[in-house]
Design a protein around this motif. Structure first.
Motif, PDB file in Angstrom:
ATOM      1  N   SER A 109       8.895   3.078  15.275  1.00 46.58           N
ATOM      2  CA  SER A 109       8.291   1.905  15.008  1.00 46.58           C
ATOM      3  C   SER A 109       7.077   2.338  14.140  1.00 46.58           C
ATOM      4  O   SER A 109       6.582   1.507  13.107  1.00 46.58           O
ATOM      5  N   HIS A 110       6.389   3.314  14.094  1.00 44.36           N
ATOM      6  CA  HIS A 110       5.337   3.742  13.387  1.00 44.36           C
ATOM      7  C   HIS A 110       5.812   4.095  11.803  1.00 44.36           C
ATOM      8  O   HIS A 110       4.788   3.620  11.078  1.00 44.36           O
ATOM      9  N   LEU A 111       6.873   4.318  11.607  1.00 46.18           N
ATOM     10  CA  LEU A 111       7.550   4.597  10.340  1.00 46.18           C
ATOM     11  C   LEU A 111       7.513   3.224   9.616  1.00 46.18           C
ATOM     12  O   LEU A 111       7.323   2.918   8.635  1.00 46.18           O
ATOM     13  N   ARG A 112       7.933   2.231  10.385  1.00 47.84           N
ATOM     14  CA  ARG A 112       8.373   0.999  10.008  1.00 47.84           C
ATOM     15  C   ARG A 112       6.874   0.182   9.581  1.00 47.84           C
ATOM     16  O   ARG A 112       6.706  -0.268   8.511  1.00 47.84           O
ATOM     17  N   LEU A 113       6.018   0.585  10.353  1.00 47.40           N
ATOM     18  CA  LEU A 113       4.668  -0.076  10.169  1.00 47.40           C
ATOM     19  C   LEU A 113       4.152   0.623   9.098  1.00 47.40           C
ATOM     20  O   LEU A 113       3.553  -0.029   8.019  1.00 47.40           O
ATOM     21  N   ALA A 114       4.095   1.890   8.671  1.00 42.22           N
ATOM     22  CA  ALA A 114       3.495   2.672   7.749  1.00 42.22           C
ATOM     23  C   ALA A 114       4.345   2.005   6.245  1.00 42.22           C
ATOM     24  O   ALA A 114       3.549   1.873   5.435  1.00 42.22           O
ATOM     25  N   ARG A 115       5.644   1.583   6.555  1.00 43.57           N
ATOM     26  CA  ARG A 115       6.261   1.344   5.272  1.00 43.57           C
ATOM     27  C   ARG A 115       5.806  -0.106   4.757  1.00 43.57           C
ATOM     28  O   ARG A 115       5.639  -0.554   3.583  1.00 43.57           O
ATOM     29  N   LEU A 116       5.570  -0.859   5.997  1.00 45.83           N
ATOM     30  CA  LEU A 116       5.021  -2.318   5.691  1.00 45.83           C
ATOM     31  C   LEU A 116       3.678  -2.250   4.917  1.00 45.83           C
ATOM     32  O   LEU A 116       3.131  -2.940   3.997  1.00 45.83           O
ATOM     33  N   ASN A 172      -3.194   7.636   4.540  1.00 39.76           N
ATOM     34  CA  ASN A 172      -2.558   8.549   3.589  1.00 39.76           C
ATOM     35  C   ASN A 172      -1.293   7.765   2.834  1.00 39.76           C
ATOM     36  O   ASN A 172      -0.730   6.831   3.763  1.00 39.76           O
ATOM     37  N   TYR A 173      -0.923   8.185   1.797  1.00 42.92           N
ATOM     38  CA  TYR A 173       0.270   7.371   1.097  1.00 42.92           C
ATOM     39  C   TYR A 173       1.413   8.514   1.334  1.00 42.92           C
ATOM     40  O   TYR A 173       1.425   9.348   0.530  1.00 42.92           O
ATOM     41  N   PRO A 174       2.467   8.337   2.158  1.00 44.11           N
ATOM     42  CA  PRO A 174       3.463   9.406   2.372  1.00 44.11           C
ATOM     43  C   PRO A 174       4.518   8.907   1.443  1.00 44.11           C
ATOM     44  O   PRO A 174       5.397   8.156   1.580  1.00 44.11           O
ATOM     45  N   THR A 175       4.569   9.761   0.242  1.00 42.01           N
ATOM     46  CA  THR A 175       5.402   9.603  -0.774  1.00 42.01           C
ATOM     47  C   THR A 175       6.925   9.595  -0.400  1.00 42.01           C
ATOM     48  O   THR A 175       8.043   8.924  -0.884  1.00 42.01           O
ATOM     49  N   ASP A 176       7.116  10.498   0.725  1.00 41.67           N
ATOM     50  CA  ASP A 176       8.594  10.591   1.208  1.00 41.67           C
ATOM     51  C   ASP A 176       9.095   9.330   1.885  1.00 41.67           C
ATOM     52  O   ASP A 176      10.128   9.022   1.990  1.00 41.67           O
ATOM     53  N   LEU A 177       8.145   8.588   2.140  1.00 42.73           N
ATOM     54  CA  LEU A 177       8.744   7.047   2.826  1.00 42.73           C
ATOM     55  C   LEU A 177       8.850   6.051   1.736  1.00 42.73           C
ATOM     56  O   LEU A 177       9.292   4.982   1.957  1.00 42.73           O
ATOM     57  N   SER A 236      11.204  -0.652  -7.720  1.00 44.77           N
ATOM     58  CA  SER A 236      11.054  -0.521  -6.393  1.00 44.77           C
ATOM     59  C   SER A 236       9.768  -1.284  -5.647  1.00 44.77           C
ATOM     60  O   SER A 236       8.974  -1.371  -6.308  1.00 44.77           O
ATOM     61  N   PRO A 237      10.091  -1.886  -4.683  1.00 47.90           N
ATOM     62  CA  PRO A 237       8.882  -2.398  -4.080  1.00 47.90           C
ATOM     63  C   PRO A 237       7.846  -1.937  -3.691  1.00 47.90           C
ATOM     64  O   PRO A 237       6.748  -2.398  -3.462  1.00 47.90           O
ATOM     65  N   TYR A 238       7.849  -0.499  -3.589  1.00 49.00           N
ATOM     66  CA  TYR A 238       6.609   0.235  -3.210  1.00 49.00           C
ATOM     67  C   TYR A 238       5.941   0.627  -4.757  1.00 49.00           C
ATOM     68  O   TYR A 238       4.998   1.258  -4.427  1.00 49.00           O
ATOM     69  N   ALA A 239       6.197   0.270  -5.945  1.00 44.04           N
ATOM     70  CA  ALA A 239       5.868   0.546  -7.253  1.00 44.04           C
ATOM     71  C   ALA A 239       4.788  -0.677  -7.338  1.00 44.04           C
ATOM     72  O   ALA A 239       4.731  -1.846  -6.956  1.00 44.04           O
ATOM     73  N   ASP A 240       3.928  -0.315  -8.187  1.00 44.15           N
ATOM     74  CA  ASP A 240       2.854  -1.220  -8.578  1.00 44.15           C
ATOM     75  C   ASP A 240       3.387  -2.160  -9.572  1.00 44.15           C
ATOM     76  O   ASP A 240       3.791  -1.760 -10.669  1.00 44.15           O
ATOM     77  N   PRO A 241       3.307  -3.477  -9.168  1.00 43.46           N
ATOM     78  CA  PRO A 241       3.922  -4.614  -9.919  1.00 43.46           C
ATOM     79  C   PRO A 241       2.928  -5.088 -11.245  1.00 43.46           C
ATOM     80  O   PRO A 241       3.336  -5.887 -12.050  1.00 43.46           O
ATOM     81  N   THR A 242       1.693  -4.423 -11.543  1.00 41.73           N
ATOM     82  CA  THR A 242       0.789  -4.404 -12.523  1.00 41.73           C
ATOM     83  C   THR A 242       1.426  -4.455 -13.874  1.00 41.73           C
ATOM     84  O   THR A 242       1.949  -3.396 -13.889  1.00 41.73           O
TER      85      THR A 242
END
Length: 390
Positions: A109-116, A172-177, A236-242
């Motif tokens: 669950s901690h990984l799910r929260l981190a991705r959110l 931190n921003y874990p890029t592997d996630l 990617s939803p994790y990419a900056d939409p600007t």
């Protein structure tokens, strides 16, 4: 791109799942609340539980719901005031609660929260927006205190300036996630179309799985529309939409990707629309994002069951069951089986749990999707429609 609008209709199979899971969620949350607030000398009063009817999503009073499951909840008079009804957990109820708590504590669950949090623009969310999603993400009840201590490199709790809101932030921003569910699936099991792409085209368009009713997937109008939609680059939803035009088709596909990823993070591949609305600004969603669910019914299902609006990821279910069940989801399904059968143990031995038996037949309906859509093709912008309030 021409927009093919498919009108919403009921899906009996997914509505049945939502109805079933609503009762399971209410039972699990009540087990947890009563277990944490009850002592041997002071059981919790029924009137203290009645206020949670709307929060639990129940369509019947909480008192009536508790009385349906005497094998899990014990009703008794108050030790000092006999006219006051109180509730506590039975021995089987305490055993079920311990299984749920241990499974939630050892899950991912901690990984799910981190991705959110990585999906959010500020990499943080107020606790008022996180608590409604706690059950859907499989978070333990004390995640606000345990996660920052167990994972100090990921989470922190603080207060926003000039506000009384308490927020959980990503340290931190874990890029592997930062790889979406759709990207991971295409990398693990690429389709025939993916195998024909050269290795340098990893950023090429990815196709969302579509599950239309019988006949609609072969209609030329729908096929043309979806081919044009899938030809757009996948952002990617994790990419900056600007820098993306908010009114463009590319931004619409990015919104679909964000909602797809959000629902993929949930345990049961579904959540309430109002929970998403609290994240709208952080996820950079349009004000009227609900129309995305009805515009792409091959990806999402928008349900009005249980006097609320629930969004389901269609690809997550096959014939009434989760395609990739999470261990916590499997345990909750077995709790629902206990609720229906009123059986928790055999041979008068609490260690022989039916929760651990996989040979018990599940009588959930496995009906195929029974639905119909009507086509409406429009070249320009759709008419503005205000979102319904729950």
């Amino acid at each position: 791109m021409k927009k093919v609008r498919l009108k919403w209709v009921k899906n009996r199979s997914l509505d049945h799942i939502i109805d079933r899971d609503t009762d399971t969620k209410a039972c699990c949350l009540l087990l947890e609340y009563i277990g944490r607030h009850t002592t041997a000398s002071s059981p919790i009063q029924a009137r203290n539980l009645s206020q949670f009817q709307k929060t639990l999503g129940l369509t019947i009073p909480v008192l009536r719901f508790l009385r349906r499951f005497p094998n899990l909840f014990v009703e008794s008079p108050h030790p000092r005031f006999p006219s006051v009804n109180c509730f506590s957990l039975s021995d089987p109820g305490s055993l079920v609660l311990s299984r749920l708590s241990s499974t939630a504590a050892t899950s991912d669950s901690h990984l799910r929260l981190a991705r959110l949090l990585m999906l959010c623009q500020s990499r943080s969310l107020p606790l008022s927006a996180l608590f409604p999603l706690r059950f859907d993400l499989g978070l333990p009840h004390d995640f606000t205190s345990t996660f920052p201590s167990l994972h100090p490199n990921l989470f922190s709790i603080s207060r926003r300036e000039h506000s009384s809101d308490t927020v959980m932030s990503l340290m931190n921003y874990p890029t592997d996630l930062a790889i979406s569910y759709l990207q991971r699936r295409h990398l693990e099991s690429p389709s025939y179309r993916d195998l024909k792409k050269p290795p340098s085209s990893l950023g090429a368009p990815l196709a969302f799985p579509m599950r239309f009713p019988r006949g609609y997937g072969s209609m030329n109008t729908v096929k043309t529309w979806m081919d044009e939609f899938h030809r757009l680059p996948y952002i990617s939803p994790y990419a900056d939409p600007t820098g993306i035009d908010p009114e463009s088709d590319l931004m619409e596909k990015r919104v679909v990707a964000v909602l797809h990823e959000l629902l993929s993070l949930t345990i049961h591949k579904k959540t309430k629309r109002n929970y998403i609305r609290k994240l709208r600004e952080e996820l950079v969603l349009p004000h009227k994002f609900t129309r995305i669910f009805t515009r792409y019914p091959g990806i999402f299902y928008f349900s009005l069951k249980c006097k609320t609006t629930t969004v389901v990821l269609r690809e997550g279910y096959e014939r009434g069951k989760l395609v990739e069940p999470h261990p916590l989801a499997s345990l909750r399904d077995k709790v629902n089986r206990v609720m229906r059968t009123r059986v928790l143990y055999r041979d008068r031995d609490l260690t022989k749990l039916v929760l651990d038996d996989d040979d018990v037949n599940d009588h959930d309906d496995g009906d195929d999707d029974v639905e119909n859509y009507e086509l409406d093709i429009s070249d320009g912008e759709e008419e503005d429609e205000e979102d319904e309030e729950d």
